[in-house]
Design a protein around this motif. Structure first.
Motif, PDB file in Angstrom:
ATOM      1  N   TYR A   2       0.797  -1.226   0.000  1.00 46.90           N
ATOM      2  CA  TYR A   2       0.000   0.000   0.000  1.00 46.90           C
ATOM      3  C   TYR A   2       0.831   1.278   0.000  1.00 46.90           C
ATOM      4  CZ  TYR A   2      -4.254  -2.651   0.618  1.00 46.90           C
ATOM      5  OH  TYR A   2      -5.295  -3.512   0.414  1.00 46.90           O
ATOM      6  N   VAL A   3       2.103   1.165   0.294  1.00 42.83           N
ATOM      7  CA  VAL A   3       2.931   2.369   0.290  1.00 42.83           C
ATOM      8  C   VAL A   3       3.027   2.958  -1.107  1.00 42.83           C
ATOM      9  CG1 VAL A   3       5.155   1.256  -0.153  1.00 42.83           C
ATOM     10  CG2 VAL A   3       5.069   3.339   1.233  1.00 42.83           C
ATOM     11  N   THR A 165      -8.779 -16.595   9.769  1.00 44.06           N
ATOM     12  CA  THR A 165      -9.267 -15.419   9.047  1.00 44.06           C
ATOM     13  C   THR A 165      -9.282 -14.190   9.938  1.00 44.06           C
ATOM     14  OG1 THR A 165     -10.661 -16.870   7.709  1.00 44.06           O
ATOM     15  CG2 THR A 165     -11.154 -14.531   7.650  1.00 44.06           C
ATOM     16  N   VAL A 166      -9.665 -14.373  11.199  1.00 43.32           N
ATOM     17  CA  VAL A 166      -9.719 -13.238  12.123  1.00 43.32           C
ATOM     18  C   VAL A 166      -8.324 -12.640  12.320  1.00 43.32           C
ATOM     19  CG1 VAL A 166     -10.271 -12.510  14.473  1.00 43.32           C
ATOM     20  CG2 VAL A 166     -11.724 -14.190  13.304  1.00 43.32           C
ATOM     21  N   TRP A 172      -3.659  -7.624   8.676  1.00 41.71           N
ATOM     22  CA  TRP A 172      -3.700  -6.857   7.424  1.00 41.71           C
ATOM     23  C   TRP A 172      -4.090  -5.407   7.695  1.00 41.71           C
ATOM     24  CZ3 TRP A 172      -2.606  -8.523   2.429  1.00 41.71           C
ATOM     25  CH2 TRP A 172      -2.963  -7.664   1.396  1.00 41.71           C
ATOM     26  N   SER A 173      -5.126  -5.206   8.521  1.00 41.26           N
ATOM     27  CA  SER A 173      -5.573  -3.850   8.833  1.00 41.26           C
ATOM     28  C   SER A 173      -4.502  -3.071   9.601  1.00 41.26           C
ATOM     29  CB  SER A 173      -6.871  -3.901   9.647  1.00 41.26           C
ATOM     30  OG  SER A 173      -7.910  -4.498   8.901  1.00 41.26           O
ATOM     31  N   LEU A 174      -3.825  -3.749  10.523  1.00 44.80           N
ATOM     32  CA  LEU A 174      -2.753  -3.087  11.264  1.00 44.80           C
ATOM     33  C   LEU A 174      -1.620  -2.669  10.327  1.00 44.80           C
ATOM     34  CD1 LEU A 174      -2.518  -5.285  14.491  1.00 44.80           C
ATOM     35  CD2 LEU A 174      -3.471  -2.981  14.266  1.00 44.80           C
ATOM     36  N   GLY A 175      -1.347  -3.489   9.307  1.00 44.15           N
ATOM     37  CA  GLY A 175      -0.335  -3.121   8.324  1.00 44.15           C
ATOM     38  C   GLY A 175      -0.726  -1.876   7.547  1.00 44.15           C
ATOM     39  N   MET A 176      -2.003  -1.750   7.215  1.00 46.42           N
ATOM     40  CA  MET A 176      -2.477  -0.559   6.506  1.00 46.42           C
ATOM     41  C   MET A 176      -2.371   0.683   7.393  1.00 46.42           C
ATOM     42  SD  MET A 176      -5.799  -2.076   4.459  1.00 46.42           S
ATOM     43  CE  MET A 176      -6.106  -0.525   3.600  1.00 46.42           C
ATOM     44  N   VAL A 177      -2.715   0.505   8.676  1.00 44.61           N
ATOM     45  CA  VAL A 177      -2.606   1.638   9.606  1.00 44.61           C
ATOM     46  C   VAL A 177      -1.142   2.046   9.773  1.00 44.61           C
ATOM     47  CG1 VAL A 177      -2.974   2.363  11.995  1.00 44.61           C
ATOM     48  CG2 VAL A 177      -4.727   1.036  10.816  1.00 44.61           C
ATOM     49  N   ILE A 309      -9.581   0.969   8.537  1.00 45.19           N
ATOM     50  CA  ILE A 309     -10.309   0.515   9.718  1.00 45.19           C
ATOM     51  C   ILE A 309     -11.669  -0.088   9.354  1.00 45.19           C
ATOM     52  CG2 ILE A 309     -11.297   1.223  11.927  1.00 45.19           C
ATOM     53  CD1 ILE A 309      -9.172   3.385  12.053  1.00 45.19           C
ATOM     54  N   VAL A 310     -12.458   0.644   8.594  1.00 43.89           N
ATOM     55  CA  VAL A 310     -13.804   0.167   8.268  1.00 43.89           C
ATOM     56  C   VAL A 310     -13.969  -0.108   6.795  1.00 43.89           C
ATOM     57  CG1 VAL A 310     -14.849   1.306  10.235  1.00 43.89           C
ATOM     58  CG2 VAL A 310     -14.688   2.538   8.094  1.00 43.89           C
TER      59      VAL A 310
END
Length: 394
Positions: A2-3, A165-166, A172-177, A309-310
């Motif tokens: 995503y960078v 999956t959880v 994955w979300s933490l990586g985006m943040v 996040i959402v």
């Protein structure tokens, strides 16, 4: 991954000529009606100058740094495209190597290689070197993602696999943040790329802490390593499982099907097509939104945060992409209804058992019926039989 959305943000540019603003295409070709005679790129014609209106410079944007401001969109997005292309080529090969040499060495090697290639990419002297390194990153990243997904299912019991999956989605979300936080630290594209991949240094510790897949150890008959794995698992979990529940009197040999056999199974081709199409649509919807989120709305940081996040898009694009995505989604849902249920169903062992599910069911029934009492019963019968044979010989 995503960078890339932040190191090569789209450029808003105009063509200046004698205090006038001329209209031009994405590739900087002058299209102004008053100056049709130019028929050249802005910046090439004497007196013309390209002006970047959204404040990007060579320090903040790799498109400017690598002189790609006026290049075709295909070349501008090639940093992402070559990532996926290299993965498509490498993953099948690396997956076969993981079957031959083990999950652990392939995961560790690819994770370390991805980390080193990412670091090197932040120092790329030109776009060609950058693309080569991005290809290595794509091949190695998708390798440890794919092989790691298989290994994870082999590490964890069937009852606990719903948590995979959880954990995956949270990570994955933490990586985006984390990517978003790095973009707030600096606006220099090289520093952004360098810092964002730094958590990948964990790859060097995988060799010490990542165990080999117990399933692979069983298939390859690596008894001693399997014993150590069980001892370590018992010590960490402080629990000794009863292996009689999964004990079998005969070992099932794992088969590697030929490509011809795979093509000969209509059911397998149907399953591959249906699941492949569903996966394509999921990726299309997800990445179309997540990669574009940095460009949606006025504040790219806020838009990316919402997406992380959402995963709500911050802006409504043109109607055509929505129609395509909606149509594909309905087709995927239809295909999903047509697929067989897999809950509480043993996976087929080969193409034949896939084509003839009764065979797979018989194998599943046999495995489930083999318990400690069954083994004990067989042992007693064998003992009586051996005594009978001895008496007959006497």
């Amino acid at each position: 991954m995503y960078v890339m959305s932040f190191v090569q943000l789209n450029l808003e540019k105009t063509c200046l000529y004698e205090n006038e603003t001329l209209s031009m295409s994405q590739t900087c070709s002058i299209e102004d009606e008053k100056h049709k005679g130019f028929r050249k790129q802005c910046g090439v014609v004497a007196g013309t100058e390209i002006n970047i209106t959204n404040g990007h410079t060579a320090r903040t944007n790799l498109l400017i740094d690598f002189n790609l401001s006026c290049s075709h969109w295909f070349f501008q997005e090639f940093g992402l495209t070559i990532f996926t292309t290299a993965a498509i080529v490498a993953v099948p090969i690396m997956s076969m190597l993981a079957d031959k040499y083990g999950r652990k060495p392939i995961i560790v090697f690819s994770a370390i290689l991805a980390f080193l290639a990412n670091l090197a990419a932040s120092f790329s002297p030109n776009y060609a070197v950058f693309l080569c390194l991005r290809a290595i990153v794509g091949a190695s990243s998708d390798t440890y993602l794919s092989v790691g997904s298989v290994a994870t299912c082999e590490y964890i019991s069937e009852k606990a696999r719903a948590w995979i999956t959880v954990v995956y989605n949270v990570a994955w979300s933490l990586g985006m943040v984390w990517t978003l936080l790095v973009t707030l630290m600096t606006d220099d594209w090289r520093w952004r790329y360098f810092i964002v991949v730094f958590p990948g240094i964990y790859a060097f510790s995988l060799w010490c802490f990542l165990p080999e897949s117990p399933h692979w150890l069983i298939v390859k008959n690596r008894t001693e390593k399997l014993k150590k794995y069980i001892e370590t698992a018992n010590r960490i979990n402080k629990k000794t499982p009863d292996f009689s529940e999964c004990q079998q009197s005969s070992h099932h040999e794992e088969k590697h099907e030929s490509f011809k056999a795979l093509l000969g199974s209509k059911k397998l081709i149907w399953i591959l097509f249906a699941n492949g199409f569903i996966e394509m649509v999921i990726s299309l919807v997800y990445f179309a939104i997540s990669f574009l989120c940095a460009e949606l709305g006025g504040d790219h940081v806020r838009a990316f945060l919402f997406s992380s996040i959402v995963e709500i898009p911050g802006h409504v694009p043109n109607w055509l992409p929505y129609v395509v995505i909606a149509l594909f989604s309905f087709i995927s849902a239809t295909l999903a209804f047509m697929l067989n249920e897999t809950k509480n169903t043993k996976l087929p062992t080969d193409v034949e058992s896939l084509t003839n599910p009764t065979e797979a069911a018989d194998l599943a029934a046999y495995c489930s019926s083999t318990s400690s009492s069954t083994v004990s019963s067989i042992s007693k019968k064998n003992t009586k039989s051996s005594k009978k044979h001895r008496l007959m010989r006497i």
